[in-house]
Enzyme design. Structure first.
Site, mmCIF file in Angstrom:
data_model
loop_
_atom_site.group_PDB
_atom_site.id
_atom_site.type_symbol
_atom_site.label_atom_id
_atom_site.label_comp_id
_atom_site.label_asym_id
_atom_site.label_seq_id
_atom_site.Cartn_x
_atom_site.Cartn_y
_atom_site.Cartn_z
ATOM 1 C CG ASP A 119 36.027 89.030 4.533
ATOM 2 O OD1 ASP A 119 35.158 88.358 3.951
ATOM 3 O OD2 ASP A 119 36.739 88.575 5.441
ATOM 4 N NE ARG A 170 30.519 86.808 3.323
ATOM 5 C CZ ARG A 170 31.840 86.827 3.521
ATOM 6 N NH1 ARG A 170 32.424 87.887 4.070
ATOM 7 N NH2 ARG A 170 32.580 85.805 3.165
HETATM 8 P P1 FDA Z 1 22.814 90.096 15.261
HETATM 9 O O1 FDA Z 1 24.149 90.581 15.681
HETATM 10 O O2 FDA Z 1 21.616 90.884 15.673
HETATM 11 O O3 FDA Z 1 22.691 88.602 15.745
HETATM 12 C C1 FDA Z 1 21.459 87.905 15.703
HETATM 13 C C2 FDA Z 1 21.518 86.784 16.715
HETATM 14 O O4 FDA Z 1 22.560 85.862 16.359
HETATM 15 C C3 FDA Z 1 21.870 87.221 18.130
HETATM 16 O O5 FDA Z 1 20.752 87.667 18.825
HETATM 17 C C4 FDA Z 1 22.438 85.936 18.683
HETATM 18 O O6 FDA Z 1 21.399 85.044 19.004
HETATM 19 C C5 FDA Z 1 23.207 85.388 17.519
HETATM 20 N N1 FDA Z 1 24.613 85.834 17.504
HETATM 21 C C6 FDA Z 1 25.155 86.780 16.722
HETATM 22 N N2 FDA Z 1 26.470 86.885 16.939
HETATM 23 C C7 FDA Z 1 26.768 85.988 17.893
HETATM 24 C C8 FDA Z 1 27.957 85.604 18.537
HETATM 25 N N3 FDA Z 1 29.135 86.159 18.244
HETATM 26 N N4 FDA Z 1 27.901 84.625 19.466
HETATM 27 C C9 FDA Z 1 26.732 84.039 19.764
HETATM 28 N N5 FDA Z 1 25.563 84.358 19.179
HETATM 29 C C10 FDA Z 1 25.573 85.312 18.266
HETATM 30 N N6 FDA Z 1 30.885 92.089 8.651
HETATM 31 C C11 FDA Z 1 31.619 92.993 7.977
HETATM 32 O O7 FDA Z 1 31.635 94.164 8.347
HETATM 33 N N7 FDA Z 1 32.355 92.615 6.884
HETATM 34 C C12 FDA Z 1 32.356 91.337 6.426
HETATM 35 O O8 FDA Z 1 33.031 91.045 5.431
HETATM 36 C C13 FDA Z 1 31.590 90.374 7.133
HETATM 37 N N8 FDA Z 1 31.561 89.068 6.751
HETATM 38 C C14 FDA Z 1 30.669 88.204 7.347
HETATM 39 C C15 FDA Z 1 30.527 86.909 6.860
HETATM 40 C C16 FDA Z 1 29.550 86.066 7.372
HETATM 41 C C17 FDA Z 1 29.397 84.681 6.828
HETATM 42 C C18 FDA Z 1 28.698 86.539 8.421
HETATM 43 C C19 FDA Z 1 27.587 85.687 8.956
HETATM 44 C C20 FDA Z 1 28.869 87.784 8.931
HETATM 45 C C21 FDA Z 1 29.856 88.629 8.418
HETATM 46 N N9 FDA Z 1 30.064 89.898 8.934
HETATM 47 C C22 FDA Z 1 30.849 90.789 8.243
HETATM 48 C C23 FDA Z 1 29.485 90.267 10.269
HETATM 49 C C24 FDA Z 1 28.156 90.933 10.130
HETATM 50 O O9 FDA Z 1 28.295 92.205 9.560
HETATM 51 C C25 FDA Z 1 27.485 91.088 11.499
HETATM 52 O O10 FDA Z 1 28.311 91.872 12.308
HETATM 53 C C26 FDA Z 1 27.199 89.773 12.203
HETATM 54 O O11 FDA Z 1 26.744 88.798 11.308
HETATM 55 C C27 FDA Z 1 26.132 89.964 13.279
HETATM 56 O O12 FDA Z 1 24.944 90.437 12.718
HETATM 57 P P2 FDA Z 1 23.647 89.533 12.539
HETATM 58 O O13 FDA Z 1 23.002 89.947 11.250
HETATM 59 O O14 FDA Z 1 24.020 88.114 12.614
HETATM 60 O O15 FDA Z 1 22.674 89.996 13.672
#
Ligand code: FDA
Length: 296
Positions: A119, A170
């Protein structure tokens, strides 16, 4: 506002609100969730909760927990790998200890033909994290991958610097709140950089785990990988987030992996998930207000 107010929310409320994001306290809980996900056609990556440990014994404990996870996943023949945070293996107080614990986890996984994802954490540890990753790859290990964050201004340069390794990456936005000197702070810039980095990785031959729940990025990423072999990329989501969308993507034939955290040290992870949940402002306000009403 939510980010500032969350630490003041009672732990019991944080625990209740964040329950969907965490498999449970024990390895058995994680195994059950992985088995359920596998039945639904989803792969998993298991994360032992705990980060920024401050003593060697704690880091060693985390490493032993990973050996137990690898053992269990191999015994269950699960479609799963593990994700590890280097600050949980002591990165911030003893890089040598972290290096050696990480090497044993990766070697254990290799012996079982399993994969370890490192990570990515806050910007202060990116250099060391990428250095330890490179050392492992140069030592001949290829069952290990990295995470890159589109929030960070440096990430496209990191893709260039890692190109000779053709890294398994990732790609996510990045959850840590970073200053504008090192990070994009606008929604649009972070998205644009995500797509730029995705393009650079795919052009360089990397296997990419596209880790986002953002529908805009999902659609754009799917358009980019359309026509590619489905073995060249995967989609990744967090446990408890957009599960219906994940099911549709599996139905469409994409390889999708769910991040499954478990363990007792749930607090920090929970705060980060709650700060991203668009519904949480209302829930937190309600929960704290109800608690504040005398007689309840
Ligand atoms: P965004 O936050 O804009 O979310 C898009 C939509 O998804 C929201 O509008 C909502 O509908 C839904 N959503 C998102 N989060 C939600 C929640 N908690 N509850 C309910 N609905 C929600 N970061 C990092 O810094 N280091 C890492 O190693 C990782 N590893 C990692 C693994 C995996 C498998 C994922 C999916 C994510 C990570 N992350 C991470 C976190 C990543 O950086 C990021 O903070 C989150 O995925 C949220 O960003 P989105 O791209 O999903 O968009």
């Amino acid at each position: 506002m939510i980010v500032r107010v969350l630490p003041a929310v009672p732990r019991s409320i944080v625990q209740r609100l964040s329950a969907p994001y965490i498999a449970g306290a024990t390895l058995e809980d994680a195994r059950a969730v992985v088995a359920r996900l596998n039945l639904e056609g989803k792969a998993a990556t298991v994360d032992v909760l705990g980060e920024e440990v401050t003593a060697p014994a704690e880091a060693e404990k985390v490493a032993s927990a990973y050996h137990a996870v690898l053992d269990a996943l191999a015994a269950d023949r699960s479609d799963a790998n593990v994700s590890v945070k280097l600050t949980a293996l002591g990165l911030e107080f003893d890089v040598d200890l972290c290096r050696s614990l990480l090497a044993t986890v990766v070697a254990d996984a290799a012996a079982r033909r399993m994969f370890v994802r490192i990570d990515m954490e806050h910007s202060d540890v990116v250099d060391d994290t990428l250095r330890l990753y490179r050392e492992l790859r140069e030592s001949g290990r290829d069952n290990v991958g990295i995470v890159l964050q589109s929030r960070l201004r440096r990430t496209l340069r990191d893709v260039g610097a890692l190109a000779d390794l053709e890294p398994n990456v990732r790609l996510c936005k990045g959850i840590y709140l970073e200053p504008p000197s090192v990070a994009y702070t606008g929604h649009r810039q972070i998205r644009e950089n995500f797509l730029r980095v995705l393009e650079a990785l795919l052009a360089g031959g990397s296997y990419v785990g596209v880790a986002t729940h953002d529908e805009y990025l999902l659609e754009r990423s799917l358009a980019r990988v359309a026509g590619m072999e489905r073995t060249g990329y995967e989609l990744q989501m967090l446990l408890g987030v957009r599960e219906q969308r994940a099911a549709e993507l599996v139905e469409e034939g994409h390889h999708l992996r769910v991040y499954v955290p478990y363990g007792n040290r749930w607090y920090e992870y929970s705060l980060r998930r709650l700060q991203e949940n668009p519904a949480v402002a209302g829930m937190v306000a309600k929960a704290t207000l109800l608690r504040a009403i005398p007689g309840r």
